[in-house]
Design an enzyme around this catalytic site. Structure first.
Site, short mmCIF file in Angstrom:
data_model
loop_
_atom_site.label_atom_id
_atom_site.label_comp_id
_atom_site.label_asym_id
_atom_site.label_seq_id
_atom_site.Cartn_x
_atom_site.Cartn_y
_atom_site.Cartn_z
N SER A 103 57.39 62.24 28.15
CA SER A 103 58.10 62.10 26.89
C SER A 103 59.59 62.31 27.11
O SER A 103 60.02 62.96 28.08
CB SER A 103 57.57 63.10 25.87
OG SER A 103 57.78 64.43 26.32
N GLY A 104 60.42 61.79 26.19
CA GLY A 104 61.85 61.96 26.29
C GLY A 104 62.26 63.42 26.17
O GLY A 104 61.52 64.25 25.63
N ASP A 126 69.38 59.80 23.96
CA ASP A 126 70.18 58.77 24.61
C ASP A 126 71.50 59.28 25.14
O ASP A 126 71.96 58.85 26.20
CB ASP A 126 70.43 57.60 23.65
CG ASP A 126 70.87 56.35 24.38
OD1 ASP A 126 72.06 56.27 24.72
OD2 ASP A 126 70.03 55.48 24.64
N ASN A 173 72.85 55.97 19.25
CA ASN A 173 72.86 55.76 20.70
C ASN A 173 73.98 56.57 21.35
O ASN A 173 73.76 57.62 21.90
CB ASN A 173 73.00 54.26 20.98
CG ASN A 173 72.79 53.90 22.43
OD1 ASN A 173 73.40 54.46 23.31
ND2 ASN A 173 71.92 52.93 22.68
N ASP A 218 76.00 50.09 22.24
CA ASP A 218 75.37 51.04 23.15
C ASP A 218 76.24 52.30 23.21
O ASP A 218 76.66 52.83 22.20
CB ASP A 218 75.17 50.39 24.52
CG ASP A 218 74.01 50.97 25.29
OD1 ASP A 218 74.06 52.15 25.64
OD2 ASP A 218 73.04 50.22 25.55
#
Length: 308
Positions: A103-104, A126, A173, A218
């Site tokens: 998992s992140g 992120d 992000n 991004d």
């Protein structure tokens, strides 16, 4: 006049309202690999000016000696997808990870690459940024225009407590601060927006720019004058904004108009230089994964590195 759109001649068109912006084209600086895809991201610098960046698909952090251009792997976990790395003044790496086989999370790693802490496990993280008091902020990369479930979280300097700082975001992000820490910048990937948030009054936060096209904004970083560099995912370009959020320029990747080098995912200006370095991957072409470089509008934001 022929009325058609030719993908071979204009693979990722620049929107009409952005074509007149001052523009430079990046050049190739350091070849990471000819293999594809690698999806490079997360350019940052240590107190000596050496570069760190992530290789998302390999689960690696690389260090690039800016004098010799020798590259070494300083951290690896093939089960994670590192999207950014930020450095503590004591040498620890704060590695934001998207989910892979695991998992992140955020991995806090020692300078020898061993793990010290795991934070935010279960969230796709992120990017990470620190304020002048050592508080850490990270983006939870989730949420859509139909369900704005993403958020920016704030973590205390001792890494013991966290809270939601800005809720209801659409896949936030990139995150970064102005050089004086008075403004937080956030990109919303699925909403195609750039947010400018005054830290002394969150209620005055606003959307300063709406991006055009399918592929969203991004990562983002600021230079020493407070200009903001926003990478445009799968468009092969970086847009530059003034400290007030007006578009003032753009950096194009070489051969982007014919479909190469489109994934410039993270750009950062090196302290002491007016040079912007970009982590770039040619995911659908054959030019490989590179660190690109281009002129910047100001020297790097030295206050963004090694503050806590």
């Amino acid at each position: 006049m022929e009325f058609r759109y030719d993908m071979s001649r204009d693979y990722r068109p620049i929107p009409p309202g952005e074509r007149a912006l001052p523009c430079v084209t990046a050049e190739k600086f350091h070849l990471v690999t000819r293999e594809r895809p690698k999806r490079l991201e997360g350019v940052t610098f240590d107190k000596n000016g050496d570069m760190y960046f992530t290789s998302n698909y390999e689960g690696r952090i690389y260090k690039l000696d800016m004098r010799t251009l020798e590259r070494s792997c300083v951290w690896q976990d093939e089960a994670l997808r590192p999207a950014s790395v930020k450095l503590h003044r004591d040498g620890r790496m704060f590695i934001s990870c998207l989910a892979g086989e695991k998992s992140g999370r955020i991995v806090v790693a020692r300078s020898d690459g061993s793990t010290e802490h795991i934070l935010a496990e279960g969230r796709d993280v992120d990017d990470v940024a620190f304020d002048e008091n050592g508080y850490m902020y990270y983006t939870h990369f989730t949420g859509t225009v139909y369900n704005s479930a993403g958020a920016v979280y704030r973590v205390t300097p001792d890494l013991e407590r966290e809270e939601v700082f800005i809720p209801n975001l659409c896949s936030p992000n990139g995150i970064c601060f102005s050089p004086d820490y008075g403004v937080m910048w956030i990109t919303e990937f699925t909403a195609g927006r750039l947010l400018r948030v005054p830290m002394n009054n969150l209620g005055l936060g606003c959307v300063v720019y709406h991006f055009t096209g399918h592929h969203g904004p991004d990562s983002c970083e600021t230079d020493g004058d407070g200009n903001v560099y926003v990478c445009m995912f799968n468009q092969g370009r970086i847009m530059v904004f003034s400290p007030d959020g007006f578009p003032v320029g753009q950096i194009l990747m070489p051969n982007r108009d014919v479909g190469h080098n489109l994934n410039g995912a993270h750009a950062n200006v090196r302290p002491g230089e007016r040079v912007c370095y970009i982590a770039c991957s040619d995911d659908i072409g054959n030019e490989g994964s590179w660190i690109m470089k281009a002129p910047a509008m100001a020297s790097g934001n030295g206050r963004a590195f090694n503050l806590i």
